[in-house]
Design a protein around this motif. Sequence first.
Motif, PDB file in Angstrom:
ATOM      1  N   GLY A 258       0.865  -1.012   0.126  1.00  0.00           N
ATOM      2  CA  GLY A 258       0.003  -0.037  -0.076  1.00  0.00           C
ATOM      3  C   GLY A 258       0.710   1.249  -0.080  1.00  0.00           C
ATOM      4  N   ILE A 259       0.199   2.286  -0.339  1.00  0.00           N
ATOM      5  CA  ILE A 259       0.567   3.851  -0.004  1.00  0.00           C
ATOM      6  C   ILE A 259      -0.287   4.651   0.816  1.00  0.00           C
ATOM      7  N   TYR A 260       0.387   5.476   1.479  1.00  0.00           N
ATOM      8  CA  TYR A 260      -0.343   6.519   2.369  1.00  0.00           C
ATOM      9  C   TYR A 260      -0.002   7.665   2.624  1.00  0.00           C
ATOM     10  N   SER A 261      -0.860   8.778   2.702  1.00  0.00           N
ATOM     11  CA  SER A 261      -0.645   9.946   2.982  1.00  0.00           C
ATOM     12  C   SER A 261      -0.150  10.467   4.455  1.00  0.00           C
ATOM     13  N   ASP A 262      -0.078  11.522   4.724  1.00  0.00           N
ATOM     14  CA  ASP A 262       0.392  11.716   6.238  1.00  0.00           C
ATOM     15  C   ASP A 262      -0.974  11.570   7.304  1.00  0.00           C
ATOM     16  N   THR A 263      -2.165  12.093   6.507  1.00  0.00           N
ATOM     17  CA  THR A 263      -3.479  11.722   7.325  1.00  0.00           C
ATOM     18  C   THR A 263      -3.808  10.152   7.412  1.00  0.00           C
TER      19      THR A 263
ATOM     20  N   ASP B 192     -12.499   5.107  12.903  1.00  0.00           N
ATOM     21  CA  ASP B 192     -11.756   5.715  11.966  1.00  0.00           C
ATOM     22  C   ASP B 192     -12.254   7.088  11.578  1.00  0.00           C
ATOM     23  N   ALA B 193     -11.275   7.782  11.111  1.00  0.00           N
ATOM     24  CA  ALA B 193     -11.783   9.303  10.932  1.00  0.00           C
ATOM     25  C   ALA B 193     -11.858   9.329   9.216  1.00  0.00           C
ATOM     26  N   ILE B 194     -12.986  10.135   8.801  1.00  0.00           N
ATOM     27  CA  ILE B 194     -13.182  10.474   7.163  1.00  0.00           C
ATOM     28  C   ILE B 194     -12.428  11.838   7.111  1.00  0.00           C
ATOM     29  N   ALA B 195     -11.410  11.877   6.389  1.00  0.00           N
ATOM     30  CA  ALA B 195     -10.646  12.886   6.003  1.00  0.00           C
ATOM     31  C   ALA B 195     -11.226  13.836   5.050  1.00  0.00           C
ATOM     32  N   PRO B 196     -10.937  15.014   5.396  1.00  0.00           N
ATOM     33  CA  PRO B 196     -11.853  16.123   4.425  1.00  0.00           C
ATOM     34  C   PRO B 196     -10.881  16.210   2.951  1.00  0.00           C
ATOM     35  N   PHE B 197      -9.697  15.696   2.949  1.00  0.00           N
ATOM     36  CA  PHE B 197      -8.908  15.909   1.785  1.00  0.00           C
ATOM     37  C   PHE B 197      -9.272  15.037   0.330  1.00  0.00           C
ATOM     38  N   TYR B 198     -10.191  13.968   0.587  1.00  0.00           N
ATOM     39  CA  TYR B 198     -10.680  13.035  -0.453  1.00  0.00           C
ATOM     40  C   TYR B 198     -11.877  12.887  -0.552  1.00  0.00           C
ATOM     41  N   ASP B 199     -12.316  11.972  -1.494  1.00  0.00           N
ATOM     42  CA  ASP B 199     -13.844  11.865  -1.855  1.00  0.00           C
ATOM     43  C   ASP B 199     -14.465  11.241  -0.735  1.00  0.00           C
TER      44      ASP B 199
ATOM     45  N   ALA C 149       3.480  -0.785   3.451  1.00  0.00           N
ATOM     46  CA  ALA C 149       2.921   0.373   2.787  1.00  0.00           C
ATOM     47  C   ALA C 149       3.955   1.442   3.070  1.00  0.00           C
ATOM     48  N   TYR C 150       3.799   2.364   2.045  1.00  0.00           N
ATOM     49  CA  TYR C 150       4.884   3.397   1.974  1.00  0.00           C
ATOM     50  C   TYR C 150       4.256   4.976   2.134  1.00  0.00           C
ATOM     51  N   ASN C 151       4.920   5.756   2.700  1.00  0.00           N
ATOM     52  CA  ASN C 151       4.319   7.229   2.983  1.00  0.00           C
ATOM     53  C   ASN C 151       4.731   7.789   1.329  1.00  0.00           C
ATOM     54  N   VAL C 152       3.773   8.557   0.984  1.00  0.00           N
ATOM     55  CA  VAL C 152       4.161   9.352  -0.420  1.00  0.00           C
ATOM     56  C   VAL C 152       3.723  10.564  -0.252  1.00  0.00           C
ATOM     57  N   GLY C 153       3.691  11.253   0.964  1.00  0.00           N
ATOM     58  CA  GLY C 153       3.529  12.697   1.085  1.00  0.00           C
ATOM     59  C   GLY C 153       2.521  13.220   1.971  1.00  0.00           C
ATOM     60  N   GLY C 154       2.190  14.552   1.672  1.00  0.00           N
ATOM     61  CA  GLY C 154       1.154  15.178   2.449  1.00  0.00           C
ATOM     62  C   GLY C 154      -0.185  14.595   2.362  1.00  0.00           C
ATOM     63  N   SER C 155      -1.113  15.385   3.290  1.00  0.00           N
ATOM     64  CA  SER C 155      -2.452  14.967   3.300  1.00  0.00           C
ATOM     65  C   SER C 155      -2.873  15.312   1.913  1.00  0.00           C
ATOM     66  N   VAL C 156      -2.849  16.499   1.231  1.00  0.00           N
ATOM     67  CA  VAL C 156      -3.692  16.826   0.181  1.00  0.00           C
ATOM     68  C   VAL C 156      -3.351  15.913  -0.949  1.00  0.00           C
ATOM     69  N   ALA C 157      -4.170  15.540  -1.871  1.00  0.00           N
ATOM     70  CA  ALA C 157      -3.808  14.507  -2.844  1.00  0.00           C
ATOM     71  C   ALA C 157      -2.780  14.847  -3.647  1.00  0.00           C
ATOM     72  N   ARG C 158      -2.719  16.084  -4.107  1.00  0.00           N
ATOM     73  CA  ARG C 158      -1.531  16.435  -5.209  1.00  0.00           C
ATOM     74  C   ARG C 158      -0.241  16.292  -4.469  1.00  0.00           C
ATOM     75  N   LYS C 159      -0.098  16.172  -3.194  1.00  0.00           N
ATOM     76  CA  LYS C 159       1.114  15.812  -2.470  1.00  0.00           C
ATOM     77  C   LYS C 159       1.617  14.468  -2.137  1.00  0.00           C
ATOM     78  N   SER C 160       0.316  13.475  -2.495  1.00  0.00           N
ATOM     79  CA  SER C 160       0.468  12.361  -1.968  1.00  0.00           C
ATOM     80  C   SER C 160       0.074  11.317  -3.039  1.00  0.00           C
ATOM     81  N   TYR C 161      -1.231  11.147  -3.120  1.00  0.00           N
ATOM     82  CA  TYR C 161      -1.887  10.000  -4.294  1.00  0.00           C
ATOM     83  C   TYR C 161      -1.759  10.437  -5.732  1.00  0.00           C
ATOM     84  N   LEU C 162      -1.442  11.916  -5.994  1.00  0.00           N
ATOM     85  CA  LEU C 162      -1.073  12.156  -7.216  1.00  0.00           C
ATOM     86  C   LEU C 162       0.307  12.499  -7.302  1.00  0.00           C
ATOM     87  N   ASN C 163       1.297  12.127  -6.378  1.00  0.00           N
ATOM     88  CA  ASN C 163       2.781  12.247  -6.404  1.00  0.00           C
ATOM     89  C   ASN C 163       3.389  11.287  -7.268  1.00  0.00           C
TER      90      ASN C 163
END
Length: 447
Positions: free
Chosen positions: A30-35, A375-382, A48-62
């Motif tokens: 897996g991959i994951y953001s800071d959140t 679990d928390a549902i984050a505001p950064f994603y769908d 799993a590997y960290n791929v960046g900050g909470s907002v998608a462009r810094k992580s899941y779009l990185n």
Amino acid sequence: MFDKVLIANRGEIAIRIIQACRELGVTPVGIYSDTDETAKHVRLAEEAYNVGGSVARKSYLNVDAILDGAREAEVDAIHPGYGFLAENTAFASAVEESRFVWVGPPSDIMEQFGEKTKARALMDEAGVPIVPGTTTPVESVEEIHEFGEEHGFPLAIKADGGGGGRGMRVVHRDDDIDGEFEDARHEAEAYFGNPDVYIERFLDDPKHIEVQVLADEHGNVRHLGERDCSMQRRQQKLIEETPSPALDDEERDALCERAREGVAEAGYVNAGTVEFLYQDGDYYFIEVNARIQVEHTISEVVTGFDIVKWQLRIAAGEEIDFEQSAVEPRGAAIEFRINAEDPSSGFDPLPGTVETYRQPRGIGVRVDDGIDEGDAIAPFYDSMFAKFVVAGQSREEAIERGKRALGETTIEGVPTTIPFHRQVLDDDRFVAAEHSTTFVEKEMDVE
């Protein structure tokens, strides 16, 4: 088959792919953001590997971070799921140019179908009916005025590089063309990085019907039946079902075979969905989604075929080992998208912590989710965090099973779309299959 696969996604689709990998003896990464460091998909992955900050462009779009994670994990392949980078041609190409296998259609095929005018031209050449309109991007606003004069109104100006209602404007009169043309181009550029638009005749009360296909690199193409996704709000699907209650058997066979033939002629590979609008007894191709769909679940339920496993098998070079005649859908299935949204307040997303989560259970119920209680549902994603799927021997049984399943569910801490789903199931017009893509806005008491 692969030894290790990196899943470039999060939430319920990442978990769905993890499950398919495990059943195939493949190690899921897996991959994951800071959140998302403690998210459910991270807990279930082997590593799993960290791929960046909470907002998608810094992580899941990185892209660079994801490829770095894949190299560190020494995986064989990358599965993008849906959303994020799933239909990003540049990412698919970058994976192909690396030592990893891309689990999806080749990047050149993605590019063909990613630009809607190219896709329309391809399917038109293959004999698949398309909505009357242009098969190349509009060069000037004068073209739209001329189209309106010839074909009448309303007409739709649509983003060439996108879908889901983004970058689309419906024009009801000639005087509005100039302003809507500019607005559509600006939105298309903002969402898809491509300002090109095309035009179509606008169907004002259609059904939305799509066909699930699988194709391998050996020339085998199969369809797994159709799905009806007409219950939408602002072009966003809320409830999907199969089979479509709008079609009779003859129409269904013709539509599915046209979709299969169209993607076969285009040289498509892997899983995909061919989408149509259906109105007044006619169907028209609108686009191909070159990825797994959110609603793949209901096709799996009625056919028994694991679409995600087949994505992996096809990417690994395996040949589809069943004939079209082996696909025999049984019964009916309905999927409810469970979003952290308030239907009574314009479906506003309201993230938070899920304090209580009691899922429906029992015969004919499937739950695909991305969270556990607490679990928390984050505001950064769908805002979608779960999908409830019900199946029965008939549509009528599936509807009643849906009422039971939704009634047994308890979710506290965040609002959900469950009250809306229950309202739909109690609506006589839905039960009679009289709804279309405009039903929610025109007929239901929601904002």
